[in-house]
Design a protein around this motif. Structure first.
Motif, mmCIF file in Angstrom:
data_model
loop_
_atom_site.group_PDB
_atom_site.id
_atom_site.type_symbol
_atom_site.label_atom_id
_atom_site.label_comp_id
_atom_site.label_asym_id
_atom_site.label_seq_id
_atom_site.Cartn_x
_atom_site.Cartn_y
_atom_site.Cartn_z
ATOM 1 N N PRO A 75 23.847 12.210 -33.279
ATOM 2 C CA PRO A 75 25.029 11.656 -32.370
ATOM 3 C C PRO A 75 25.591 12.478 -32.320
ATOM 4 O O PRO A 75 26.348 12.718 -33.105
ATOM 5 N N LEU A 76 25.639 13.357 -31.068
ATOM 6 C CA LEU A 76 27.292 13.823 -30.887
ATOM 7 C C LEU A 76 27.962 12.714 -30.123
ATOM 8 O O LEU A 76 27.670 12.601 -28.920
ATOM 9 N N ASN A 77 29.734 13.169 -30.820
ATOM 10 C CA ASN A 77 30.001 12.799 -29.482
ATOM 11 C C ASN A 77 30.222 13.794 -27.958
ATOM 12 O O ASN A 77 30.201 14.515 -28.398
ATOM 13 N N ASP A 78 31.554 12.733 -27.684
ATOM 14 C CA ASP A 78 32.080 13.270 -26.334
ATOM 15 C C ASP A 78 32.901 14.641 -26.096
ATOM 16 O O ASP A 78 32.867 15.671 -26.301
ATOM 17 N N LYS A 79 33.312 14.805 -27.693
ATOM 18 C CA LYS A 79 34.844 15.616 -27.384
ATOM 19 C C LYS A 79 33.701 16.861 -27.996
ATOM 20 O O LYS A 79 33.731 18.239 -27.698
ATOM 21 N N LEU B 109 31.202 22.077 -27.336
ATOM 22 C CA LEU B 109 29.590 22.765 -26.916
ATOM 23 C C LEU B 109 29.522 23.891 -26.139
ATOM 24 O O LEU B 109 29.465 24.666 -25.649
ATOM 25 N N ILE B 110 29.676 22.911 -25.029
ATOM 26 C CA ILE B 110 29.384 23.363 -23.178
ATOM 27 C C ILE B 110 30.065 24.121 -23.309
ATOM 28 O O ILE B 110 30.250 25.415 -22.608
ATOM 29 N N ASP B 111 31.912 23.531 -23.430
ATOM 30 C CA ASP B 111 32.938 25.021 -23.173
ATOM 31 C C ASP B 111 32.913 26.105 -23.680
ATOM 32 O O ASP B 111 32.933 27.022 -23.483
ATOM 33 N N ALA B 112 32.082 26.268 -24.881
ATOM 34 C CA ALA B 112 31.945 27.848 -25.663
ATOM 35 C C ALA B 112 30.619 27.744 -25.412
ATOM 36 O O ALA B 112 30.597 29.485 -25.231
ATOM 37 N N PHE B 113 30.126 27.792 -24.752
ATOM 38 C CA PHE B 113 28.530 28.493 -24.343
ATOM 39 C C PHE B 113 29.062 29.115 -22.962
ATOM 40 O O PHE B 113 28.957 30.319 -22.982
#
Ligand code: SIN
Length: 277
Positions: free
Chosen positions: A22-26, A31-35
């Motif tokens: 499980p990945l935490n919200d940070k 990851l989404i920002d890097a994408f």
């Protein structure tokens, strides 16, 4: 999570993330920002079966139903495979994705992203090349920008102008795929607000209102411009790489420059996108 830029315009390597945990919200938002910033996300050192890959990519969006169901995995049909071991009916080897394109642009709402996970790779070669269509658009002359600003292209499953032959759609898939759709030649990315060239030599059959010779010349010129080396990131695969890219602002292609007795086999998932505007 550690990141390294792969070029100064496209691609970021991500180390220290385990997509089975499980990945935490940070981490998720990083990851989404890097994408969105770097367009190609290379998440190293993953060990995923098909279901784990599917679960992992849902972090980034909803799964898009890929068109040609003949490539579906039997035990996880939302995942398709890419392999160098399939052949056309004439006996020629089929290399999926050889030739610059953006995925499934013949859909009314083409997939925003494609994700590949490498299961088996040749010892050398078989890289995936990407070109940054934001940069390609930004560098066009004002005259060309004006010329293409309102042009709309007709996308089909297999353009009669394409030099690459696709595998025919399976019977089951034919009913799900429209004859044609129309998309702008320049699209605005829904997340970043940036404009990108949106062309696809495999799928564009015509440009509305332009005669065919002019259409083909324009598309050739735009493709030659966009695929210059300065806009490229070339991904050299390692086992364990999960690579996710943004179809709204990139073209990509697979290379068939390797020993074909060695298996190149990857899992592929796509994520739902919006109608290009
Ligand atoms: C694709 O076009 O989806 C395949 C790219 C690759 O195999 O490198």
């Amino acid at each position: 999570m550690i990141t390294h830029l792969l070029t100064d315009h496209t691609g970021v390597e991500v180390i220290g993330v385990d997509l089975t945990a499980p990945l935490n919200d940070k981490i998720k938002s990083e990851l989404i920002d890097a994408f969105h910033r770097h367009l190609v996300l290379v998440i190293r050192d993953q060990n995923l079966d098909a279901q784990q890959m599917l679960d992992a990519v849902r972090l980034f969006g909803e799964v898009f139903a890929q068109h040609n169901k003949r490539f579906s995995l039997a035990d996880c049909p939302q995942i398709h495979y890419l392999s160098n071991e399939d052949h056309h009916s004439d006996g020629n080897r089929y290399i999926p994705g050889a030739g610059f394109h953006t995925d499934h642009s013949n859909a009314p709402e083409p997939p925003k992203a494609t994700v590949l996970f490498a299961r088996s790779l040749p010892e050398t070669g078989g890289d995936t090349q990407f070109v940054n269509m934001y940069s390609a658009y930004d560098d066009l002359s004002d005259t060309i920008k004006l010329k293409i600003a309102d042009l709309k292209a007709v996308h089909v499953y297999q353009s009669r102008h394409s030099t690459r032959k696709l595998m025919p759609l399976s019977e089951e898939s034919q009913k799900d795929v429209l004859d044609s759709v129309v998309h702008p030649l320049v699209r605005t990315h829904p997340e970043t607000g940036r404009k990108a060239l949106y062309i696809n030599p495999i799928r564009i059959e015509a440009i509305e209102g332009l005669p065919e010779p002019e259409t083909l010349t324009l598309l050739d010129e735009l493709l030659a411009h966009a695929t210059q080396e300065k806009y490229q990131y070339r991904h050299k695969w390692r086992l364990g790489d999960l690579v996710m890219w943004d179809n709204r602002c990139l073209l990509h292609k697979a290379n068939d420059d390797y020993d074909m007795t060695q298996l190149r086999y990857l899992y592929r998932v796509m994520l739902k996108g919006d109608k290009p505007i």
